[in-house]
Scaffold this active site. Structure first.
Site, PDB file in Angstrom:
ATOM      1  CG  HIS A   1       9.724  -4.188   4.377  1.00 24.05           C
ATOM      2  ND1 HIS A   1      10.594  -3.285   3.824  1.00 24.05           N
ATOM      3  CD2 HIS A   1      10.330  -4.660   5.504  1.00 24.05           C
ATOM      4  CE1 HIS A   1      11.696  -3.221   4.555  1.00 24.05           C
ATOM      5  NE2 HIS A   1      11.552  -4.041   5.601  1.00 24.05           N
TER       6      HIS A   1
ATOM      7  CB  SER B   1     -20.163   1.560  -6.522  1.00 24.76           C
ATOM      8  OG  SER B   1     -20.218   1.541  -7.926  1.00 24.76           O
TER       9      SER B   1
ATOM     10  CE  LYS C   1     -16.048  -0.308  -5.353  1.00 23.05           C
ATOM     11  NZ  LYS C   1     -15.041   0.060  -6.298  1.00 23.05           N
TER      12      LYS C   1
ATOM     13  CD  GLU D   1     -11.072   5.749  -1.419  1.00 23.19           C
ATOM     14  OE1 GLU D   1     -11.327   6.363  -2.464  1.00 23.19           O
ATOM     15  OE2 GLU D   1     -11.505   4.604  -1.190  1.00 23.19           O
TER      16      GLU D   1
END
Ligand code: ARG
Length: 463
Positions: A157, A278, A284, A291
């Site tokens: 979980h 970024s 970043k 992704e």
């Protein structure tokens, strides 16, 4: 515009919009090599059987080989107004050889021809995909080998559950990939039967030798039923499904890498060569590769559904709908290769922050199960121990402390079975090192998994 081979039946030329709509050469052109390979086998058999003369057979084979060389060298461009790759190559052969070229299609139909081409094409693609998955599995085994004692939290979980090792976590993915390779092998074996000689649907009156063409093409046997031979696309569907499952595995792995590389986890850092920055936020470092893999998994699942849906209502035998098989299965094979190629070196160069993994494993009462197990080993029934440990955890939370730091008298208030050795029993090291059951996370269990996996990998490579 290319003259249609079936022009004899029609009183008019087909509208150019229909031709454009019908044409598949823009996407089936990639099968030119396999189409020629199939035609060479067919022409060889026709000559051997005396269906065409030996000299015609040899001339056709020579012409086909030249066409192949010319396409490969760029001397011959595919004609995008042709109906499909089969028509293009036959027309080109006829252009070069005259009437002899027109004899190639004796005792054959595009229906058995296309069914063969797709099998030959996918047979090669499966090999490439399999090689990449094997490489990835080897990289994973190496990472696991270097991290048999790297402690990290295991989750259920997404809550810290029990401590494991990074090696154990890696080897879970290795098992998924082994099954993927097994599935690819299985599909390659099942699809390696030859539809050629099924004709349009009902075989042929010529004295063809289907066993001969099958063996010339390195296939195990001719397909048994001519209707099935031209109507079956199971191999495309099975492959799309195997690819979708493998992509689902890569996608889960990617998801974890995305999480692990976040500041909240900081278990890993991707190499600069495999992450992006970024344009406006200088701090970043984005895990774009993972992704995109997660994103592209959706389209591959879509390809699988496309194929099943396309086939489900089709009466036997060939229907033009089946031309739609190609874009879907080509997209699936292209996509998985495209994903595996950067994923492998990305994983290989990934830096691990072992201290952060360990620190995360030391928090969150991850040793509560072991505290309960301690009482079981002292004779208490398991269900009762759970309640006592739950109480201890709640007590620790109220004092803002941990099980490791809780004084012995607090333990003793729950039950006298607790003694000084509890601290050793619930230490992080004990929790991991003692989980040496078969398949477990202890270093020796992980080493055994790596050995089994490498052996199985070798078997599957030869299979
Ligand atoms: N381009 C067609 C396909 O991909 C080839 C088979 C055509 N057969 C036919 N009867 N129209 O399915």
């Amino acid at each position: 515009m290319a003259q249609m081979m079936w022009a004899g039946r029609s009183s008019k030329e087909v509208d150019s919009k229909v031709n454009d709509f019908n044409s598949s050469i823009s996407f089936d052109g990639r099968m030119y090599r396999h189409d020629i390979e199939g035609s060479i086998a067919h022409a060889t058999m026709l000559g051997e059987q005396g269906i065409i003369s030996m000299s015609d057979s040899l001339e056709i084979i020579g012409g086909l080989k030249e066409i192949l060389a010319d396409i490969e060298s760029g001397a011959l461009q595919l004609d995008m107004t042709a109906e499909d790759i089969h028509m293009f190559i036959e027309a080109e052969l006829t252009k070069r050889l005259g009437d002899v070229g027109k004899r190639l299609h004796t005792a054959r139909s595009r229906n058995d021809q296309v069914a063969l081409d797709i099998r030959l094409y996918l047979r090669d693609e499966i090999k490439e995909i399999k090689d990449l998955v094997v490489q990835l599995t080897k990289v994973i085994c190496n990472i696991a080998e270097n991290n048999t004692d790297t402690i990290m939290p295991g989750y259920t979980h997404l809550q810290r559950a029990q401590p494991i090792t990074f090696g154990q976590h890696m080897m879970a993915y290795a098992q998924m990939l082994l099954r993927d390779i097994d599935r690819l092998n299985d599909i390659a074996r099942r699809m390696n039967v030859c539809p050629l000689g099924s004709g349009a649907l009902a075989g042929t009156t010529y004295n063809i030798d289907r066993f001969r063409t099958a063996s010339l093409l390195g296939m195990d046997a001719p397909m048994v039923n001519s209707l099935d031979g031209v109507s079956d696309r199971d191999s495309c569907i099975e492959l799309a499904n195997a690819i979708a499952i493998c992509m689902m595995h890569l996608s889960r792995f990617s998801e974890e890498i995305i999480m692990w590389s976040s500041w909240e986890f900081k278990f890993i850092e991707l190499d600069d060569a495999y992450s992006t920055g970024s344009s406006i936020m200088p701090q970043k470092k984005n895990p774009d590769v993972t992704e995109l893999i997660r994103g592209k998994t959706g389209r591959v699942i879509g390809d699988n559904v496309t194929l099943l849906t396309m086939m489900k209502g089709l009466p036997l035998a060939y229907n033009k709908d089946m031309q739609e098989d190609k874009e879907a299965i080509f997209d699936a094979v292209d996509t998985i290769k495209m994903c595996l190629i950067p994923f492998i070196p990305m994983l290989e160069t990934m830096k691990l922050y072992k201290d952060n993994m360990r620190k995360a494993a030391a928090k969150g009462f991850i040793n509560a199960t072991d505290c309960a197990d301690y009482l079981v080993k002292k004779g208490m029934p398991f269900r009762d121990t759970n309640k006592i440990t739950g109480g201890l955890v709640a007590h620790c939370i109220s004092l803002d402390t941990t099980l490791e730091e809780l004084p012995l008298e607090d333990y003793k208030k729950q039950t006298d079975l607790f003694d000084n050795d509890v601290y050793e029993a619930i230490s992080l090291n004990t929790c991991v090192m003692e989980r040496k059951s078969y398949g477990g996370p202890a270093p020796e269990s992980v080493r055994a998994q790596i050995e089994i996996t490498r052996k199985k990998l070798e078997e599957l490579c030869n299979g």
